[in-house]
Design a protein around this motif. Structure first.
Motif, PDB file in Angstrom:
ATOM      1  N   ARG A  78       0.792  -1.208   0.000  1.00  0.00           N
ATOM      2  CA  ARG A  78       0.000   0.000   0.000  1.00  0.00           C
ATOM      3  C   ARG A  78       0.841   1.283   0.000  1.00  0.00           C
ATOM      4  NH1 ARG A  78      -2.832   0.102   5.649  1.00  0.00           N
ATOM      5  NH2 ARG A  78      -0.746  -0.603   6.167  1.00  0.00           N
ATOM      6  N   ALA A  79       1.918   1.267   0.784  1.00  0.00           N
ATOM      7  CA  ALA A  79       2.545   2.537   1.149  1.00  0.00           C
ATOM      8  C   ALA A  79       3.069   3.325  -0.061  1.00  0.00           C
ATOM      9  CB  ALA A  79       3.661   2.296   2.162  1.00  0.00           C
ATOM     10  N   LYS A 102       2.754  -7.770   0.778  1.00  0.00           N
ATOM     11  CA  LYS A 102       2.545  -7.621   2.216  1.00  0.00           C
ATOM     12  C   LYS A 102       3.606  -8.449   2.919  1.00  0.00           C
ATOM     13  CE  LYS A 102       0.653  -6.291   5.929  1.00  0.00           C
ATOM     14  NZ  LYS A 102       1.044  -4.945   6.319  1.00  0.00           N
ATOM     15  N   ARG A 103       4.306  -7.803   3.818  1.00  0.00           N
ATOM     16  CA  ARG A 103       5.339  -8.516   4.568  1.00  0.00           C
ATOM     17  C   ARG A 103       4.673  -9.324   5.670  1.00  0.00           C
ATOM     18  NH1 ARG A 103      10.400  -5.620   7.414  1.00  0.00           N
ATOM     19  NH2 ARG A 103       8.780  -5.031   8.874  1.00  0.00           N
ATOM     20  N   ASP A 130       8.424   3.034  -3.178  1.00  0.00           N
ATOM     21  CA  ASP A 130       8.069   2.463  -1.874  1.00  0.00           C
ATOM     22  C   ASP A 130       8.787   3.277  -0.810  1.00  0.00           C
ATOM     23  OD1 ASP A 130       7.552   0.899   0.398  1.00  0.00           O
ATOM     24  OD2 ASP A 130       7.732  -0.985  -0.713  1.00  0.00           O
ATOM     25  N   ALA A 134      13.517  -2.108   3.882  1.00  0.00           N
ATOM     26  CA  ALA A 134      13.937  -2.629   5.194  1.00  0.00           C
ATOM     27  C   ALA A 134      14.820  -3.866   5.009  1.00  0.00           C
ATOM     28  CB  ALA A 134      12.701  -2.893   6.054  1.00  0.00           C
ATOM     29  N   THR A 135      14.231  -5.074   5.041  1.00  0.00           N
ATOM     30  CA  THR A 135      15.048  -6.272   4.784  1.00  0.00           C
ATOM     31  C   THR A 135      15.411  -6.370   3.301  1.00  0.00           C
ATOM     32  OG1 THR A 135      13.156  -7.687   4.279  1.00  0.00           O
ATOM     33  CG2 THR A 135      13.827  -7.565   6.598  1.00  0.00           C
ATOM     34  N   GLY A 136      14.597  -5.708   2.476  1.00  0.00           N
ATOM     35  CA  GLY A 136      14.808  -5.784   1.021  1.00  0.00           C
ATOM     36  C   GLY A 136      13.942  -6.850   0.371  1.00  0.00           C
ATOM     37  N   SER A 138      10.676  -7.147   0.013  1.00  0.00           N
ATOM     38  CA  SER A 138       9.622  -6.610  -0.867  1.00  0.00           C
ATOM     39  C   SER A 138      10.241  -6.046  -2.135  1.00  0.00           C
ATOM     40  CB  SER A 138       8.831  -5.510  -0.138  1.00  0.00           C
ATOM     41  OG  SER A 138       8.286  -6.013   1.055  1.00  0.00           O
TER      42      SER A 138
HETATM   43  C1  PRP Z   1       6.273  -2.048   4.053  1.00  0.00           C
HETATM   44  C2  PRP Z   1       6.946  -1.100   3.092  1.00  0.00           C
HETATM   45  C3  PRP Z   1       7.662  -2.028   2.153  1.00  0.00           C
HETATM   46  C4  PRP Z   1       8.062  -3.177   3.063  1.00  0.00           C
HETATM   47  C5  PRP Z   1       9.514  -3.046   3.393  1.00  0.00           C
HETATM   48  O1  PRP Z   1       5.114  -2.572   3.492  1.00  0.00           O
HETATM   49  O2  PRP Z   1       6.056  -0.223   2.466  1.00  0.00           O
HETATM   50  O3  PRP Z   1       6.862  -2.501   1.087  1.00  0.00           O
HETATM   51  O4  PRP Z   1       7.271  -3.038   4.265  1.00  0.00           O
HETATM   52  O5  PRP Z   1       9.939  -4.126   4.144  1.00  0.00           O
HETATM   53  P1  PRP Z   1      11.002  -5.184   3.594  1.00  0.00           P
HETATM   54  O6  PRP Z   1      12.093  -4.408   2.940  1.00  0.00           O
HETATM   55  O7  PRP Z   1      11.459  -5.881   4.855  1.00  0.00           O
HETATM   56  O8  PRP Z   1      10.291  -6.097   2.665  1.00  0.00           O
HETATM   57  P2  PRP Z   1       4.163  -3.616   4.262  1.00  0.00           P
HETATM   58  O9  PRP Z   1       4.536  -5.017   3.907  1.00  0.00           O
HETATM   59  O10 PRP Z   1       4.106  -3.286   5.719  1.00  0.00           O
HETATM   60  O11 PRP Z   1       2.775  -3.365   3.573  1.00  0.00           O
HETATM   61  P3  PRP Z   1       1.865  -2.063   3.527  1.00  0.00           P
HETATM   62  O12 PRP Z   1       2.537  -1.078   2.610  1.00  0.00           O
HETATM   63  O13 PRP Z   1       0.579  -2.582   2.970  1.00  0.00           O
HETATM   64  O14 PRP Z   1       1.712  -1.527   4.923  1.00  0.00           O
END
Ligand code: PRP
Ligand code: URA
Length: 207
Positions: A78-79, A102-103, A130, A134-136, A138
């Motif tokens: 979503r973000a 979605k993580r 995005d 974070a972990t990369g 996504s």
């Molecule tokens: C958040 C963010 C990234 C992801 C990053 O999304 O917007 O997509 O986490 O984390 P990663 O690098 O560890 O994968 P989230 O999965 O929370 O979904 P959302 O945007 O629907 O809240």
């Protein structure tokens, strides 16, 4: 760091600090995400190809330019949606594709729940949007999907990045160009960026 551009423009840094502030309301947070995205896209699009375009002004002939690159914006749901509208104001002709990820909060694995991308992304300058790297996981899932559609070198615009995420992305897709406003210290045990800004999607959408 190779392939990583940290955008240290004062307006970006000023607004990023307001995004980090836990006292910032969702309404203001959403507005600021759009504003910072707009500023960051200037840098991320600096190398887009242009061609000549001559026009006649009210007082004479002017040599000018026009964009010849075809841009495909890919917000990660979503973000990433929070960054889209303001960027489209600047690149109104851009095509838009979507990837829903979605993580899983327990395993931190990215789960793909949606994708709508052009059948071929080969002719496009692809820019993945995005707020958080974070972990990369996504980002890698998104890069895998756009590369499977023929995208070549892909840009990513992330408001914040963790060192772990940058390393993971560049290990898997070394040609990715990452644009971020800051590289933070680390990830915590729950995979959140420290100090970061919290859960970007929840803050944008008041969840
Ligand atoms: C958040 C963010 C990234 C992801 C990053 O999304 O917007 O997509 O986490 O984390 P990663 O690098 O560890 O994968 P989230 O999965 O929370 O979904 P959302 O945007 O629907 O809240
Ligand atoms: N996703 C977020 O929204 N925030 C983080 O800090 C990490 C992943």
């Amino acid at each position: 760091m190779k392939n990583v551009t940290v955008i240290d423009h004062p307006l970006v840094q000023h607004n990023l600090t307001r995004l980090r502030d836990r006292e910032t309301s969702s309404t203001e947070f959403r507005r600021l995400v759009g504003e910072v995205a707009t500023l960051m896209i200037y840098e991320a699009t600096r190398s887009l190809a242009v061609g000549p375009r001559n026009v006649v002004t009210p007082v004479g002939k002017a040599r000018g330019t026009k964009l010849t690159s075809r841009v495909l914006l890919v917000p990660i749901l979503r973000a990433g949606l929070g960054m889209l509208d303001s960027i489209l104001q600047l690149i109104p002709d851009a095509r838009v594709g979507f990837i829903g990820l979605k993580r899983d909060e327990a395993t931190l694995q990215a789960i793909t729940y949606h994708q709508s991308l052009p059948a071929s992304a080969a002719g496009y300058e692809v820019i993945i949007l995005d707020p958080m790297l974070a972990t990369g996981g996504s980002a890698i899932a998104a890069l895998d999907l756009v590369k499977a559609r023929g995208a070549k070198c892909v840009r990513m615009v992330n408001l914040l990045a963790a060192p772990e995420g940058i390393q993971a992305v560049l290990a898997r897709h070394p040609d990715t160009q990452i644009y971020t406003a800051a590289i933070d210290q680390k990830l915590n045990a729950r995979g959140y960026i420290v100090p970061g800004l919290g859960d970007a999607g929840d803050r944008i959408f008041s969840s």
